[in-house]
Write an enzyme that holds these catalytic residues in place. Structure first.
Site, PDB file in Angstrom:
ATOM      1  N   HIS A 286      -3.837  -4.936  -0.191  1.00 25.34           N
ATOM      2  CA  HIS A 286      -3.436  -5.477   1.114  1.00 25.34           C
ATOM      3  C   HIS A 286      -3.522  -6.999   1.064  1.00 25.34           C
ATOM      4  O   HIS A 286      -4.605  -7.557   1.271  1.00 25.34           O
ATOM      5  CB  HIS A 286      -4.368  -4.945   2.214  1.00 25.34           C
ATOM      6  CG  HIS A 286      -4.110  -3.525   2.557  1.00 25.34           C
ATOM      7  ND1 HIS A 286      -3.106  -3.137   3.424  1.00 25.34           N
ATOM      8  CD2 HIS A 286      -4.702  -2.385   2.136  1.00 25.34           C
ATOM      9  CE1 HIS A 286      -3.100  -1.818   3.534  1.00 25.34           C
ATOM     10  NE2 HIS A 286      -4.060  -1.340   2.758  1.00 25.34           N
TER      11      HIS A 286
ATOM     12  N   CYS B  85       0.837  -1.205   0.000  1.00 23.32           N
ATOM     13  CA  CYS B  85       0.000   0.000   0.000  1.00 23.32           C
ATOM     14  C   CYS B  85       0.874   1.258   0.000  1.00 23.32           C
ATOM     15  O   CYS B  85       1.614   1.485  -0.952  1.00 23.32           O
ATOM     16  CB  CYS B  85      -0.993  -0.053   1.165  1.00 23.32           C
ATOM     17  SG  CYS B  85      -2.316   1.171   1.017  1.00 23.32           S
TER      18      CYS B  85
ATOM     19  N   GLU C  67      -2.592  -9.044   3.218  1.00 16.64           N
ATOM     20  CA  GLU C  67      -2.939  -9.558   4.552  1.00 16.64           C
ATOM     21  C   GLU C  67      -4.430  -9.452   4.840  1.00 16.64           C
ATOM     22  O   GLU C  67      -4.914 -10.022   5.824  1.00 16.64           O
ATOM     23  CB  GLU C  67      -2.114  -8.818   5.630  1.00 16.64           C
ATOM     24  CG  GLU C  67      -2.581  -7.430   6.000  1.00 16.64           C
ATOM     25  CD  GLU C  67      -2.239  -6.323   4.998  1.00 16.64           C
ATOM     26  OE1 GLU C  67      -2.558  -5.162   5.295  1.00 16.64           O
ATOM     27  OE2 GLU C  67      -1.665  -6.615   3.916  1.00 16.64           O
TER      28      GLU C  67
END
Length: 198
Positions: free
Chosen positions: A178, A80, A180
């Site tokens: 992202h 990001c 994650e």
């Protein structure tokens, strides 16, 4: 593989804990650190970021990490804002950045709702970062600025304009999304990064 040292650069950026948890789900332990020597000795470095470019660069400069990060030789993954800070320049706060990727970060055109929040498809996937990840897979994004498509683009996204959802140069990788927070496919990308040789 489980023994490798993974350092998440800790410079006050927001999404550090969720990255740490994602690594733990994969069976890895990520160490949070702003110590230059510890970062240099890591097998893998993750450079996260949620926040505003100019204040993030100020934090990096105050610790000297702005000089050190571009010199790292092991695989580095910017996420990001981390990816955006690895570019030459960002329109956000008129920010001179780390200059690893040869592209400038710009604001989404007027008329597009910003920030761009939610799930979007990634396309034109290149390099082993996307091994076993489906073309047009959905990833989770939150951003108002983007890196245009350039020579270093290894994945694209479309939000009224086609832009770089991932970049690569030498041992440096960057993803705008992202991983994650992007379910199984995002975790696969993290896992691929952890097994990349260079």
């Amino acid at each position: 593989m489980g023994l490798q040292k993974i350092v998440i650069i800790d410079y006050g950026a927001g999404n550090i804990q969720s990255i740490k948890f994602a690594l733990e789900r994969l069976g890895y332990n990520g160490i949070l650190s702003s110590n230059a020597e510890e970062i240099r000795m890591a097998d893998r470095v993750i450079f996260p970021g949620v926040g505003e470019a100019s204040s993030a660069m100020k934090k990096l400069k105050s610790t000297g990490l702005d000089k050190m990060i571009p010199q790292l030789k092991q695989p580095v993954l910017g996420i990001c804002l981390g990816m955006q800070l690895m570019c030459n320049y960002s329109e956000e706060g008129n920010t001179e950045s780390l200059g690893i990727f040869d592209v400038d970060v710009v604001h989404f055109e007027k008329g597009l709702k910003v920030p761009h929040i939610g799930w979007n498809r990634i396309t034109d996937l290149k390099t082993s970062l996307f091994k076993d990840v489906q073309e047009r897979e959905f990833m989770y994004l939150v951003h108002s600025f983007y890196a245009p498509v350039c020579e270093e683009t290894i994945a694209k996204c479309d939000y009224g304009v086609e832009y770089s959802s991932a970049l690569k140069k030498d041992n440096f990788y960057g993803v705008q999304f992202h991983p994650e927070k992007s379910s199984a496919a995002g975790e696969k990308i993290l896992e691929n990064f952890l097994s990349i040789n260079s």
